[in-house]
Design a protein around this motif. Structure first.
Motif, PDB file in Angstrom:
ATOM      1  N   ARG A  70       0.815  -1.215   0.000  1.00  0.00           N
ATOM      2  CA  ARG A  70       0.000   0.000   0.000  1.00  0.00           C
ATOM      3  C   ARG A  70       0.853   1.271   0.000  1.00  0.00           C
ATOM      4  O   ARG A  70       0.690   2.133  -0.850  1.00  0.00           O
ATOM      5  N   SER A  71       1.752   1.377   0.964  1.00  0.00           N
ATOM      6  CA  SER A  71       2.484   2.636   1.162  1.00  0.00           C
ATOM      7  C   SER A  71       3.564   2.843   0.092  1.00  0.00           C
ATOM      8  O   SER A  71       4.507   2.054  -0.027  1.00  0.00           O
ATOM      9  N   ARG A  72       3.402   3.939  -0.675  1.00  0.00           N
ATOM     10  CA  ARG A  72       4.373   4.228  -1.726  1.00  0.00           C
ATOM     11  C   ARG A  72       5.737   4.559  -1.121  1.00  0.00           C
ATOM     12  O   ARG A  72       6.780   4.177  -1.677  1.00  0.00           O
ATOM     13  N   GLY A  87      22.295  -3.749  -6.818  1.00  0.00           N
ATOM     14  CA  GLY A  87      22.420  -3.038  -8.089  1.00  0.00           C
ATOM     15  C   GLY A  87      21.239  -3.266  -9.016  1.00  0.00           C
ATOM     16  O   GLY A  87      21.220  -2.803 -10.153  1.00  0.00           O
ATOM     17  N   ILE A  88      20.240  -3.972  -8.538  1.00  0.00           N
ATOM     18  CA  ILE A  88      19.074  -4.304  -9.372  1.00  0.00           C
ATOM     19  C   ILE A  88      17.905  -3.373  -9.032  1.00  0.00           C
ATOM     20  O   ILE A  88      17.678  -3.056  -7.867  1.00  0.00           O
ATOM     21  N   ASP A  89      17.188  -2.965 -10.068  1.00  0.00           N
ATOM     22  CA  ASP A  89      16.010  -2.119  -9.876  1.00  0.00           C
ATOM     23  C   ASP A  89      14.752  -2.960  -9.831  1.00  0.00           C
ATOM     24  O   ASP A  89      14.455  -3.662 -10.798  1.00  0.00           O
ATOM     25  N   VAL A  90      14.014  -2.898  -8.727  1.00  0.00           N
ATOM     26  CA  VAL A  90      12.741  -3.615  -8.691  1.00  0.00           C
ATOM     27  C   VAL A  90      11.630  -2.661  -9.117  1.00  0.00           C
ATOM     28  O   VAL A  90      11.737  -1.447  -8.917  1.00  0.00           O
ATOM     29  N   SER A  91      10.581  -3.190  -9.734  1.00  0.00           N
ATOM     30  CA  SER A  91       9.418  -2.373 -10.065  1.00  0.00           C
ATOM     31  C   SER A  91       8.499  -2.334  -8.855  1.00  0.00           C
ATOM     32  O   SER A  91       8.330  -3.352  -8.183  1.00  0.00           O
ATOM     33  N   VAL A  92       7.916  -1.167  -8.587  1.00  0.00           N
ATOM     34  CA  VAL A  92       7.038  -1.069  -7.417  1.00  0.00           C
ATOM     35  C   VAL A  92       5.618  -0.716  -7.840  1.00  0.00           C
ATOM     36  O   VAL A  92       5.404   0.038  -8.789  1.00  0.00           O
ATOM     37  N   PHE A  93       4.652  -1.295  -7.122  1.00  0.00           N
ATOM     38  CA  PHE A  93       3.243  -1.065  -7.405  1.00  0.00           C
ATOM     39  C   PHE A  93       2.514  -0.767  -6.099  1.00  0.00           C
ATOM     40  O   PHE A  93       2.519  -1.597  -5.189  1.00  0.00           O
ATOM     41  N   ALA A  94       1.919   0.427  -6.029  1.00  0.00           N
ATOM     42  CA  ALA A  94       1.168   0.799  -4.830  1.00  0.00           C
ATOM     43  C   ALA A  94      -0.290   0.399  -5.018  1.00  0.00           C
ATOM     44  O   ALA A  94      -0.980   0.924  -5.895  1.00  0.00           O
ATOM     45  N   ALA A  95      -0.735  -0.574  -4.226  1.00  0.00           N
ATOM     46  CA  ALA A  95      -2.133  -1.005  -4.296  1.00  0.00           C
ATOM     47  C   ALA A  95      -2.487  -1.730  -3.011  1.00  0.00           C
ATOM     48  O   ALA A  95      -1.616  -2.293  -2.341  1.00  0.00           O
ATOM     49  N   ASP A  96      -3.767  -1.680  -2.669  1.00  0.00           N
ATOM     50  CA  ASP A  96      -4.261  -2.452  -1.531  1.00  0.00           C
ATOM     51  C   ASP A  96      -4.773  -3.781  -2.090  1.00  0.00           C
ATOM     52  O   ASP A  96      -5.576  -3.778  -3.035  1.00  0.00           O
ATOM     53  N   VAL A  97      -4.314  -4.887  -1.532  1.00  0.00           N
ATOM     54  CA  VAL A  97      -4.733  -6.193  -2.074  1.00  0.00           C
ATOM     55  C   VAL A  97      -6.248  -6.401  -1.975  1.00  0.00           C
ATOM     56  O   VAL A  97      -6.802  -7.274  -2.648  1.00  0.00           O
ATOM     57  N   ARG A  98      -6.922  -5.589  -1.145  1.00  0.00           N
ATOM     58  CA  ARG A  98      -8.375  -5.728  -1.024  1.00  0.00           C
ATOM     59  C   ARG A  98      -9.107  -5.117  -2.223  1.00  0.00           C
ATOM     60  O   ARG A  98     -10.300  -5.345  -2.400  1.00  0.00           O
ATOM     61  N   ASP A  99      -8.377  -4.322  -3.014  1.00  0.00           N
ATOM     62  CA  ASP A  99      -8.985  -3.591  -4.122  1.00  0.00           C
ATOM     63  C   ASP A  99      -8.673  -4.324  -5.435  1.00  0.00           C
ATOM     64  O   ASP A  99      -7.592  -4.168  -6.019  1.00  0.00           O
ATOM     65  N   TYR A 100      -9.639  -5.115  -5.927  1.00  0.00           N
ATOM     66  CA  TYR A 100      -9.368  -5.959  -7.099  1.00  0.00           C
ATOM     67  C   TYR A 100      -8.950  -5.138  -8.317  1.00  0.00           C
ATOM     68  O   TYR A 100      -8.002  -5.510  -9.021  1.00  0.00           O
ATOM     69  N   ASP A 101      -9.634  -4.033  -8.558  1.00  0.00           N
ATOM     70  CA  ASP A 101      -9.314  -3.240  -9.755  1.00  0.00           C
ATOM     71  C   ASP A 101      -7.887  -2.709  -9.704  1.00  0.00           C
ATOM     72  O   ASP A 101      -7.161  -2.739 -10.706  1.00  0.00           O
ATOM     73  N   ALA A 102      -7.493  -2.235  -8.513  1.00  0.00           N
ATOM     74  CA  ALA A 102      -6.124  -1.705  -8.360  1.00  0.00           C
ATOM     75  C   ALA A 102      -5.095  -2.827  -8.553  1.00  0.00           C
ATOM     76  O   ALA A 102      -4.062  -2.640  -9.203  1.00  0.00           O
ATOM     77  N   VAL A 103      -5.407  -3.992  -7.989  1.00  0.00           N
ATOM     78  CA  VAL A 103      -4.513  -5.152  -8.109  1.00  0.00           C
ATOM     79  C   VAL A 103      -4.394  -5.578  -9.576  1.00  0.00           C
ATOM     80  O   VAL A 103      -3.305  -5.851 -10.085  1.00  0.00           O
ATOM     81  N   LYS A 104      -5.520  -5.592 -10.267  1.00  0.00           N
ATOM     82  CA  LYS A 104      -5.553  -6.010 -11.682  1.00  0.00           C
ATOM     83  C   LYS A 104      -4.694  -5.063 -12.530  1.00  0.00           C
ATOM     84  O   LYS A 104      -3.908  -5.509 -13.378  1.00  0.00           O
ATOM     85  N   ARG A 105      -4.832  -3.754 -12.264  1.00  0.00           N
ATOM     86  CA  ARG A 105      -4.024  -2.770 -13.008  1.00  0.00           C
ATOM     87  C   ARG A 105      -2.537  -3.021 -12.770  1.00  0.00           C
ATOM     88  O   ARG A 105      -1.737  -3.020 -13.710  1.00  0.00           O
ATOM     89  N   PHE A 148      -7.032 -14.169  -3.016  1.00  0.00           N
ATOM     90  CA  PHE A 148      -7.930 -14.495  -4.139  1.00  0.00           C
ATOM     91  C   PHE A 148      -7.845 -13.418  -5.217  1.00  0.00           C
ATOM     92  O   PHE A 148      -7.780 -13.734  -6.420  1.00  0.00           O
ATOM     93  N   ASN A 149      -7.842 -12.148  -4.779  1.00  0.00           N
ATOM     94  CA  ASN A 149      -7.790 -11.051  -5.752  1.00  0.00           C
ATOM     95  C   ASN A 149      -6.551 -11.152  -6.639  1.00  0.00           C
ATOM     96  O   ASN A 149      -6.631 -11.028  -7.859  1.00  0.00           O
TER      97      ASN A 149
END
Ligand SMILES: NC(=O)C1=CN([C@@H]2O[C@H](COP(=O)(O)OP(=O)(O)OC[C@H]3O[C@@H](n4cnc5c(N)ncnc54)[C@H](OP(=O)(O)O)[C@@H]3O)[C@@H](O)[C@H]2O)C=CC1
Ligand SMILES: CCCCCCCCCCCCCCCC(=O)[C@@H](N)CO
Length: 332
Positions: A70-72, A87-105, A148-149
């Motif tokens: 959740r927390s950016r 030395g590796i760049d990870v991609s980050v995604f801010a989303a609440d796992v309870r929010d299916y649409d945000a998770v899907k994006r 599940f989401n």
């Protein structure tokens, strides 16, 4: 005399050998190896504790890593920490796992996933009577529905991936409190036991697509979440949970990837965890004929060991109540 020797030989050599041979042909699904180098590992709750250690580990092993939480701010900190160490760049995604649409994006943006590592989780140890139903629901929503989401969002692309010959993985971080119910963890244990039902059913549904499910069962682990939990943890929760030793997140991360790479369905993390996993093998799939042999031979004695643990736990509970009675002012 010769007869007696032969019976003994049959008992301790031939029968176990026959058992091993039988189990070698019996175990399903068949063993599988899942490489993580140069593959996309997507870790939920990857900004803290065990998840962050998983991200470090995967990056160091040459995986492409994405983390979601959740927390950016915490995500950016985690990204910097992994970059500094590997030395590796990870991609980050801010989303609440309870929010299916945000998770899907997030999942769509991240691209096809090879290892979906569901590690997000919340935990508050408290007697159910003192816990608000809203907190029970929150625990189930994040830990169980959140999983599940993620699976619903990621599975279609995992199924239709370019190279179906390459096995892929869905791994869920449960807890030893997801193998045995523990005082103070009514909601939490329910959410983590739930993951097991999900995992067992899902494995049957996705095996044909060369997708392999794992369940990880860590003991108490030294993380920010654990420090927070300890601020107000019932005494009895601490006493009972101390039946299993504590671990560092890096150790849990190591066991987790060892288990995922070797295609294990059940992944214990320490010695007590191995005993607990043998004692609760139930009807879970087992790919290793050697582990299956140990499960069969150890079943009886481990049931006794389990009952001994229950004896110590219920004795602690009884003592604790007696002390409280003795300590409180007497009613006239
Ligand atoms: N530490 C322990 O003793 C043990 C932990 N476990 C399990 O391991 C997992 C990790 O635990 P641990 O590392 O200690 O936990 P931490 O609290 O240290 O980290 C939890 C992570 O999950 C994320 N998260 C929490 N809620 C959500 C949400 N609703 N949506 C998206 N992300 C979320 C957090 O980020 P953010 O808050 O920014 O969303 C954070 O990245 C959990 O599933 C836990 O149950 C199992 C056994 C023992
Ligand atoms: C024959 C059987 C042998 C058994 C040994 C049994 C040991 C059981 C101990 C359970 C510990 C539960 C820890 C929960 C950790 C957790 O998830 C919280 N810290 C929240 O994160």
């Amino acid at each position: 005399m010769a007869d007696a020797y032969f019976s003994l030989f049959t008992l301790i050599v031939l029968i176990p050998l026959a058992l091993i041979a039988f189990l070698y042909f019996l175990v399903r699904p068949r063993p599988v190896k899942i490489p993580i180098k140069n593959r996309h590992v997507f870790i939920t709750g990857g900004s803290s504790g065990i998840g962050l250690a998983l991200a470090h580990h995967a990056a160091a092993q040459g995986s492409r890593v994405s983390i979601l939480a959740r927390s950016r701010n915490k995500l950016e900190e985690a990204r910097n920490a992994v970059r500094l160490a590997t030395g590796i760049d990870v991609s980050v995604f801010a989303a609440d796992v309870r929010d299916y649409d945000a998770v899907k994006r997030a999942v769509d943006e991240a691209g096809p996933i090879d290892v979906l590592l569901l590690n997000h989780g919340v935990f508050v140890a408290l007697e159910l009577e003192k816990q608000e139903l809203s907190e029970v629901k929150f625990t189930l929503d994040v830990n169980l529905m959140g999983s599940f989401n993620l699976i619903k969002a990621a599975l279609p692309a995992m199924r239709t991936r370019k190279d179906p010959q390459q096995p892929v993985s869905i791994a869920l971080v449960s807890s030893q409190a997801g193998q045995v119910g523990i005082y103070g963890y009514a909601a939490y244990s329910a959410s983590k036991f739930g993951l097991r039902g999900l995992a067992e059913a899902l494995q049957q549904e996705v095996i044909a697509d060369n997708i392999h499910v794992s369940l990880i069962f860590p003991p108490d682990t030294d993380t920010p979440g654990f420090a927070e939990e300890n601020k107000r943890k019932p005494e009895l929760t601490k006493i009972i949970a101390s039946s299993s030793g504590a671990m560092k997140p890096e150790e849990v991360a190591q066991k987790t990837f060892d288990g995922i790479k070797s295609g294990s369905f059940i992944i214990p993390c320490n010695l007590e965890g191995i005993a607990l996993s043998l004692a609760t093998a139930g009807l879970s799939p087992q790919r290793s004929f050697l582990m299956a042999t140990v499960e069969v031979l150890a079943a009886g004695i481990l049931r006794i060991a389990g009952l001994c643990f229950q004896w110590t736990w219920y004795t602690s509970i009884e003592k604790w109540h007696n002390q409280r009675k003795a300590g409180s002012p007497q009613r006239s």
